[in-house]
Motif scaffolding. Sequence first.
Motif, PDB file in Angstrom:
ATOM      1  N   CYS A 269     -35.713  -9.800  36.908  1.00 46.20           N
ATOM      2  CA  CYS A 269     -35.643 -10.768  35.819  1.00 46.20           C
ATOM      3  C   CYS A 269     -34.229 -11.240  35.615  1.00 46.20           C
ATOM      4  O   CYS A 269     -33.269 -10.637  36.054  1.00 46.20           O
ATOM      5  CB  CYS A 269     -36.236 -10.216  34.522  1.00 46.20           C
ATOM      6  N   ASN A 270     -34.158 -12.352  34.927  1.00 46.24           N
ATOM      7  CA  ASN A 270     -32.933 -13.019  34.599  1.00 46.24           C
ATOM      8  C   ASN A 270     -32.630 -12.633  33.156  1.00 46.24           C
ATOM      9  O   ASN A 270     -33.454 -12.881  32.276  1.00 46.24           O
ATOM     10  CB  ASN A 270     -33.231 -14.524  34.694  1.00 46.24           C
TER      11      ASN A 270
ATOM     12  N   ASN B 269     -39.753  -6.384  11.430  1.00 42.73           N
ATOM     13  CA  ASN B 269     -39.658  -7.285  12.579  1.00 42.73           C
ATOM     14  C   ASN B 269     -40.638  -8.440  12.450  1.00 42.73           C
ATOM     15  O   ASN B 269     -41.644  -8.353  11.757  1.00 42.73           O
ATOM     16  CB  ASN B 269     -39.981  -6.524  13.869  1.00 42.73           C
ATOM     17  N   ILE B 270     -40.333  -9.505  13.186  1.00 43.72           N
ATOM     18  CA  ILE B 270     -41.289 -10.602  13.316  1.00 43.72           C
ATOM     19  C   ILE B 270     -41.572 -10.818  14.803  1.00 43.72           C
ATOM     20  O   ILE B 270     -40.662 -10.959  15.612  1.00 43.72           O
ATOM     21  CB  ILE B 270     -40.803 -11.878  12.603  1.00 43.72           C
ATOM     22  N   PHE B 271     -42.846 -10.729  15.150  1.00 44.37           N
ATOM     23  CA  PHE B 271     -43.295 -10.849  16.533  1.00 44.37           C
ATOM     24  C   PHE B 271     -44.050 -12.160  16.680  1.00 44.37           C
ATOM     25  O   PHE B 271     -45.014 -12.395  15.954  1.00 44.37           O
ATOM     26  CB  PHE B 271     -44.246  -9.707  16.892  1.00 44.37           C
ATOM     27  N   ALA B 272     -43.627 -12.995  17.602  1.00 42.61           N
ATOM     28  CA  ALA B 272     -44.296 -14.283  17.792  1.00 42.61           C
ATOM     29  C   ALA B 272     -44.533 -14.490  19.277  1.00 42.61           C
ATOM     30  O   ALA B 272     -43.609 -14.379  20.084  1.00 42.61           O
ATOM     31  CB  ALA B 272     -43.442 -15.415  17.236  1.00 42.61           C
ATOM     32  N   VAL B 273     -45.760 -14.769  19.631  1.00 44.10           N
ATOM     33  CA  VAL B 273     -46.128 -14.883  21.033  1.00 44.10           C
ATOM     34  C   VAL B 273     -46.965 -16.141  21.253  1.00 44.10           C
ATOM     35  O   VAL B 273     -47.835 -16.445  20.450  1.00 44.10           O
ATOM     36  CB  VAL B 273     -46.935 -13.646  21.480  1.00 44.10           C
ATOM     37  N   ASN B 274     -46.660 -16.865  22.310  1.00 43.30           N
ATOM     38  CA  ASN B 274     -47.553 -17.935  22.755  1.00 43.30           C
ATOM     39  C   ASN B 274     -48.505 -17.357  23.782  1.00 43.30           C
ATOM     40  O   ASN B 274     -48.097 -17.029  24.890  1.00 43.30           O
ATOM     41  CB  ASN B 274     -46.759 -19.082  23.400  1.00 43.30           C
TER      42      ASN B 274
ATOM     43  N   LEU C 106     -37.173 -15.153  32.018  1.00 46.28           N
ATOM     44  CA  LEU C 106     -35.842 -15.106  31.423  1.00 46.28           C
ATOM     45  C   LEU C 106     -35.923 -14.270  30.147  1.00 46.28           C
ATOM     46  O   LEU C 106     -36.797 -14.498  29.314  1.00 46.28           O
ATOM     47  CB  LEU C 106     -35.362 -16.516  31.080  1.00 46.28           C
ATOM     48  N   ILE C 107     -35.014 -13.308  30.025  1.00 51.96           N
ATOM     49  CA  ILE C 107     -34.948 -12.529  28.791  1.00 51.96           C
ATOM     50  C   ILE C 107     -33.602 -12.801  28.132  1.00 51.96           C
ATOM     51  O   ILE C 107     -32.561 -12.664  28.771  1.00 51.96           O
ATOM     52  CB  ILE C 107     -35.121 -11.020  29.066  1.00 51.96           C
ATOM     53  N   VAL C 108     -33.648 -13.217  26.873  1.00 53.50           N
ATOM     54  CA  VAL C 108     -32.429 -13.421  26.091  1.00 53.50           C
ATOM     55  C   VAL C 108     -32.432 -12.349  25.012  1.00 53.50           C
ATOM     56  O   VAL C 108     -33.393 -12.231  24.255  1.00 53.50           O
ATOM     57  CB  VAL C 108     -32.394 -14.824  25.458  1.00 53.50           C
TER      58      VAL C 108
ATOM     59  N   GLY D 293     -44.117 -16.634  27.393  1.00 53.49           N
ATOM     60  CA  GLY D 293     -44.551 -16.638  28.790  1.00 53.49           C
ATOM     61  C   GLY D 293     -43.391 -16.428  29.746  1.00 53.49           C
ATOM     62  O   GLY D 293     -43.166 -15.321  30.216  1.00 53.49           O
ATOM     63  N   ASP D 294     -42.623 -17.466  29.998  1.00 56.08           N
ATOM     64  CA  ASP D 294     -41.519 -17.319  30.940  1.00 56.08           C
ATOM     65  C   ASP D 294     -40.191 -17.007  30.262  1.00 56.08           C
ATOM     66  O   ASP D 294     -39.167 -16.898  30.940  1.00 56.08           O
ATOM     67  CB  ASP D 294     -41.391 -18.573  31.819  1.00 56.08           C
TER      68      ASP D 294
END
Lengths: 360, 360
Positions: free
Chosen positions: A296-297, B306-311, A315-317, B330-331
């Motif tokens: 991963c990036n 925490n706040i978890f938000a997922v598409n 991509l993980i930020v 996703g990406d």
Amino acid sequence: MTEKHRYCVIMCGGIGSRFWPYSRSSRPKQFIDFLGTGRTLLQMSVDRILPLVPKENIIIVTNEQYAPLVREQLPELTDDQILLEPARRNTAPCIAWAMYHIAARDPEASVIVAPSDHIITRENLFIESIGRGFEFVEENDALLTLGIKPTRPETGYGYIQIGRHIDGDFYSVKTFTEKPRRELAEVFVETGEFFWNSGIFLWRVPTIIRELRNNAPDVAGVFDRGIDMIGTPRELEFINENFPGCMSISIDFAVMEKAKNVYVECVEFGWNDLGTWSALYDTSPKNRDANVTQNCNVLAYNSTGNIFAVNGEKLIVVDGLKDYIIADAGDVLLICPKAEEQRIKQMVNDVHMSLGDKYL
Amino acid sequence: MTEKHRYCVIMCGGIGSRFWPYSRSSRPKQFIDFLGTGRTLLQMSVDRILPLVPKENIIIVTNEQYAPLVREQLPELTDDQILLEPARRNTAPCIAWAMYHIAARDPEASVIVAPSDHIITRENLFIESIGRGFEFVEENDALLTLGIKPTRPETGYGYIQIGRHIDGDFYSVKTFTEKPRRELAEVFVETGEFFWNSGIFLWRVPTIIRELRNNAPDVAGVFDRGIDMIGTPRELEFINENFPGCMSISIDFAVMEKAKNVYVECVEFGWNDLGTWSALYDTSPKNRDANVTQNCNVLAYNSTGNIFAVNGEKLIVVDGLKDYIIADAGDVLLICPKAEEQRIKQMVNDVHMSLGDKYL
């Protein structure tokens, strides 16, 4: 003895739950390109043994669930080189089947038995060590286990204490010790007498079958009853009927800790059993932020000591995360402090209980 | 004035970068089912105005990039109800176009102009307030802005100071104040004289066009030059040629802070502009662990705030994380302390610089 009597058995039926969700029961770690090199751990296990063992003498033992993955990743092997276990019964029944299978084809064979999910970085040293190991078991009535020179007081491994010096790197075995407490592990490393138990074995087929009969008659008995069918078209039918009835026991408990002719070859070839995230972190190359990334990036802010593992491009930020495991497997994301990784097993259980098999 | 002269303009061209990567430039937050109710913020914006405005009097203004999303989410609207901006020029040109467009169809129209990315939880109070607002602007020469009774000293909003009491919840406007410092915001809330600037406006079309001409002649001039084409088949051609030449300026700067006939209706209808993750967290229902989840299944250990938000459907297993934003698209995966969310804009810039448009 010539190379054509040398065989390799690679065990790859494990489910790799310690690396969940990066490793899933549908694709355990041995089937993952863990190092991002383009070769999976299983493929690397085959690659590194090819200088020592003819391709047609390589036998894969796996759970029948993984047959498609093995065929896909090792298209050069024929179907009769892939033994499909109908049930999980730990390493002793797995190894016993493979030994009886090889015996039916070549009663004088010598064999290396190895897991499929280890990393070995110094392949030249590996080849030299295994070559000497083959010679040792071909010249001696010996069950040989490979002991890795420890580089840290690891509490997650079993240790082998060496006894009498035989020759070169070969010793008799004094004791096997399961995972020690930290203080004990530190003493082990200091004394220079203790080596990590790698789970890699060498022996001649007649030797291990004799020792299975002597030390684990319940296991050997199953295969002795089918000895006329093993190596014939009826082998699979016999295995499917009888293998599930084997007791589940490791080869260490069943044979190695009991037999009198057990020896250890002390080796150093950049071995890592990939047993824990922390071990993977410790032995992986790190970027400037002391983060480790798998496939991963990562754009990291105020974040150090983390290990990022992703199935598929992503991509993980990340900001403000220290010493965490971040593992993304598409439909599951795990975020867990490295220091808490022993809890992952419980988490997987909790997921199983509350959501069923879907995410395992 | 009857309902058939009432119009609604919904602005939905924003890119929602503060919620990156949950909100992406390819699908900004107004097009997301933010509350997991099955309706996107844009759809909810239309739903809540339908009791007040005939469906055929609803006009959507958006960037041409989002035309497919708008048509997909609002299939009940016809193409001539969707105004597609060829460029982003802030709210004044956007609103001016919509007003000239409506004027060509109904010179006596009264209009509510509203963003598409706010949440309003108390729809009955909203309908009552907007109904009174329509009556106010239909009976008075007024530009009406809606002021929200503040519930906390929010530093991320603009404030409206009320002046002379007119009637009921209606006041003249004394001052507009941009985002205040914390100490000032606390004073604002204490005095009871300051209300949050909601960005929701009501007025009659002749009133706003006159005030655009008086206060923002550069903007009004563009549309005045095309007045013979607006409302005809040549409107789009005119817009595509001339809209990009408009100056980029907000309706607040261009008109509301300058005109003399600006009034505020002070309202309370569970408004949240979804401007920040922290605001979303503060106003969202929390589970037992004080975590907020958007569209995902979370198994939390030692993790709160925490706040978890997922598409897309995803399981998140998390241990030892406090007061973070975890947003998965996703990406792209973002992990960032809530207290650091003002850094997200910089992170998006960094991603843009190092990886291009792909992840924006």
